[in-house]
Design a protein around this motif. Structure first.
Motif, short mmCIF file in Angstrom:
data_model
loop_
_atom_site.label_atom_id
_atom_site.label_comp_id
_atom_site.label_asym_id
_atom_site.label_seq_id
_atom_site.Cartn_x
_atom_site.Cartn_y
_atom_site.Cartn_z
N LYS A 111 -16.01 -9.80 -13.90
CA LYS A 111 -15.80 -10.74 -14.99
C LYS A 111 -15.99 -10.01 -16.32
O LYS A 111 -16.75 -9.04 -16.39
CB LYS A 111 -16.83 -11.87 -14.85
CG LYS A 111 -16.69 -13.04 -15.77
CD LYS A 111 -17.78 -14.05 -15.36
CE LYS A 111 -17.81 -15.26 -16.22
NZ LYS A 111 -18.94 -16.13 -15.86
N ILE A 112 -15.32 -10.49 -17.35
CA ILE A 112 -15.49 -9.95 -18.70
C ILE A 112 -15.71 -11.12 -19.65
O ILE A 112 -14.90 -12.05 -19.69
CB ILE A 112 -14.26 -9.14 -19.17
CG1 ILE A 112 -14.00 -7.95 -18.24
CG2 ILE A 112 -14.46 -8.66 -20.62
CD1 ILE A 112 -12.67 -7.24 -18.51
N GLU A 113 -16.81 -11.08 -20.37
CA GLU A 113 -17.09 -12.04 -21.45
C GLU A 113 -16.87 -11.26 -22.74
O GLU A 113 -17.68 -10.41 -23.11
CB GLU A 113 -18.53 -12.57 -21.38
CG GLU A 113 -18.83 -13.41 -20.17
CD GLU A 113 -18.20 -14.81 -20.21
OE1 GLU A 113 -17.54 -15.15 -21.22
OE2 GLU A 113 -18.39 -15.55 -19.25
N LEU A 114 -15.74 -11.51 -23.41
CA LEU A 114 -15.35 -10.71 -24.55
C LEU A 114 -15.22 -11.58 -25.80
O LEU A 114 -14.47 -12.56 -25.81
CB LEU A 114 -14.01 -10.02 -24.28
CG LEU A 114 -13.51 -9.06 -25.35
CD1 LEU A 114 -14.45 -7.87 -25.51
CD2 LEU A 114 -12.11 -8.58 -25.00
N ILE A 138 -9.29 -16.85 -18.28
CA ILE A 138 -9.51 -18.21 -17.78
C ILE A 138 -9.98 -19.16 -18.87
O ILE A 138 -9.92 -20.37 -18.70
CB ILE A 138 -10.47 -18.24 -16.57
CG1 ILE A 138 -11.84 -17.67 -16.93
CG2 ILE A 138 -9.85 -17.52 -15.38
CD1 ILE A 138 -12.92 -17.96 -15.90
N SER A 139 -10.48 -18.62 -19.99
CA SER A 139 -10.82 -19.49 -21.12
C SER A 139 -10.83 -18.68 -22.40
O SER A 139 -11.12 -17.48 -22.40
CB SER A 139 -12.16 -20.19 -20.91
OG SER A 139 -13.23 -19.29 -21.05
N HIS A 149 -19.90 -16.19 -40.90
CA HIS A 149 -19.03 -15.33 -40.09
C HIS A 149 -17.84 -14.91 -40.95
O HIS A 149 -17.01 -15.75 -41.28
CB HIS A 149 -18.57 -16.07 -38.84
CG HIS A 149 -19.70 -16.53 -37.98
ND1 HIS A 149 -20.41 -17.68 -38.22
CD2 HIS A 149 -20.25 -15.97 -36.88
CE1 HIS A 149 -21.36 -17.82 -37.30
NE2 HIS A 149 -21.28 -16.80 -36.48
N LEU A 150 -17.76 -13.63 -41.28
CA LEU A 150 -16.72 -13.15 -42.19
C LEU A 150 -15.34 -13.06 -41.56
O LEU A 150 -14.35 -12.89 -42.27
CB LEU A 150 -17.11 -11.76 -42.73
CG LEU A 150 -18.34 -11.70 -43.62
CD1 LEU A 150 -18.61 -10.26 -44.05
CD2 LEU A 150 -18.19 -12.60 -44.83
N TYR A 151 -15.27 -13.14 -40.23
CA TYR A 151 -14.00 -12.97 -39.53
C TYR A 151 -13.80 -14.09 -38.53
O TYR A 151 -14.76 -14.61 -37.95
CB TYR A 151 -13.98 -11.62 -38.78
CG TYR A 151 -14.29 -10.45 -39.66
CD1 TYR A 151 -13.32 -9.91 -40.49
CD2 TYR A 151 -15.57 -9.90 -39.69
CE1 TYR A 151 -13.61 -8.84 -41.33
CE2 TYR A 151 -15.87 -8.83 -40.52
CZ TYR A 151 -14.88 -8.31 -41.34
OH TYR A 151 -15.16 -7.26 -42.16
N ASP A 152 -12.53 -14.46 -38.29
CA ASP A 152 -12.20 -15.33 -37.17
C ASP A 152 -12.52 -14.56 -35.89
O ASP A 152 -12.41 -13.32 -35.85
CB ASP A 152 -10.71 -15.67 -37.16
CG ASP A 152 -10.27 -16.53 -38.34
OD1 ASP A 152 -11.11 -17.21 -38.96
OD2 ASP A 152 -9.05 -16.52 -38.63
N TYR A 153 -12.87 -15.27 -34.83
CA TYR A 153 -13.16 -14.62 -33.56
C TYR A 153 -12.91 -15.62 -32.43
O TYR A 153 -12.79 -16.82 -32.66
CB TYR A 153 -14.60 -14.08 -33.52
CG TYR A 153 -15.66 -15.13 -33.74
CD1 TYR A 153 -16.33 -15.71 -32.67
CD2 TYR A 153 -15.98 -15.57 -35.02
CE1 TYR A 153 -17.30 -16.68 -32.87
CE2 TYR A 153 -16.94 -16.53 -35.24
CZ TYR A 153 -17.61 -17.09 -34.15
OH TYR A 153 -18.56 -18.06 -34.36
N SER A 154 -12.81 -15.09 -31.22
CA SER A 154 -12.62 -15.93 -30.04
C SER A 154 -13.57 -15.48 -28.94
O SER A 154 -13.84 -14.29 -28.80
CB SER A 154 -11.18 -15.80 -29.50
OG SER A 154 -10.26 -16.25 -30.44
N PHE A 155 -14.07 -16.44 -28.19
CA PHE A 155 -14.85 -16.16 -26.99
C PHE A 155 -13.87 -16.22 -25.82
O PHE A 155 -13.40 -17.31 -25.46
CB PHE A 155 -15.98 -17.17 -26.79
CG PHE A 155 -17.05 -17.13 -27.84
CD1 PHE A 155 -17.54 -15.93 -28.32
CD2 PHE A 155 -17.59 -18.30 -28.34
CE1 PHE A 155 -18.55 -15.89 -29.27
CE2 PHE A 155 -18.60 -18.28 -29.29
CZ PHE A 155 -19.08 -17.08 -29.77
N ASP A 156 -13.55 -15.08 -25.23
CA ASP A 156 -12.60 -15.01 -24.12
C ASP A 156 -13.33 -14.67 -22.82
O ASP A 156 -14.21 -13.79 -22.82
CB ASP A 156 -11.53 -13.95 -24.37
CG ASP A 156 -10.58 -14.32 -25.50
OD1 ASP A 156 -10.67 -15.44 -26.03
OD2 ASP A 156 -9.74 -13.47 -25.85
#
Length: 168
Positions: A111-114, A138-139, A149-156
């Motif tokens: 699994k990768i939590e990125l 998967i999400s 938070h200076l940048y947009d980000y995503s939890f993938d």
């Protein structure tokens, strides 16, 4: 289960000069909530970037230095295979970096939590390429930049695809 957990920029940048390039408090909270109570595997340089061992986690440090002295309670090994052997079976353990360790751990990971930081940065450590034939997203949770938070980000979250018998 072996899970790689990281924050990387769009260009796969992880850090520069053994430091993170950005400050994302929500990513730190997510990292803490996911890894607390578990074994965490890291390279020596990553371990040395912490002011002290992270609380409520078992640290496994990979180094080529003979007789490396880590903090009390830390486990020191000389390979990714030996690090994984030290993890309890049937429990989730985390690979937390750095770049070289992620590359070594990729074939062993389930699994990768990125956290993807939606920006490109100059760096000297990079996250490995996530090959679409090997990994399924998967999400993905998008987080817009704000005052903290200076940048947009995503939890993938990715899981390793299962190979069919015809692919083996």
């Amino acid at each position: 289960m072996i899970t790689m957990i990281a924050a990387a920029a769009q260009n796969k940048a992880l850090g520069k000069d053994n430091q993170l390039i950005w400050h994302l408090p929500n990513d730190f909270k997510r990292f803490k909530s996911l890894t607390t109570g578990h074994h965490i595997i890291m390279g020596r340089k990553t371990f040395e970037s912490f002011p002290k061992p992270l609380p409520n986690r078992t640290h496994i440090i990979i180094t080529r230095q003979a007789n490396y002295q880590a903090a009390e309670g830390c486990i020191v090994v000389d390979s990714i295979e030996k690090a994984i052997e030290k993890c309890p079976e049937g429990e989730e353990s985390f690979i937390i970096g750095g770049g070289e360790i992620y590359q070594l751990a990729l074939p062993f990971s389930d699994k990768i939590e990125l956290t993807v930081v939606h920006h490109n940065f100059e760096a000297d450590a990079f996250f490995p390429e996530i090959e679409p034939e090997d990994w399924e997203l998967i999400s993905s949770e998008f987080q817009a930049k704000d005052e903290k938070h200076l940048y947009d980000y995503s939890f993938d979250t990715y899981i390793r695809k299962q190979k069919s018998l015809s692919e083996i």
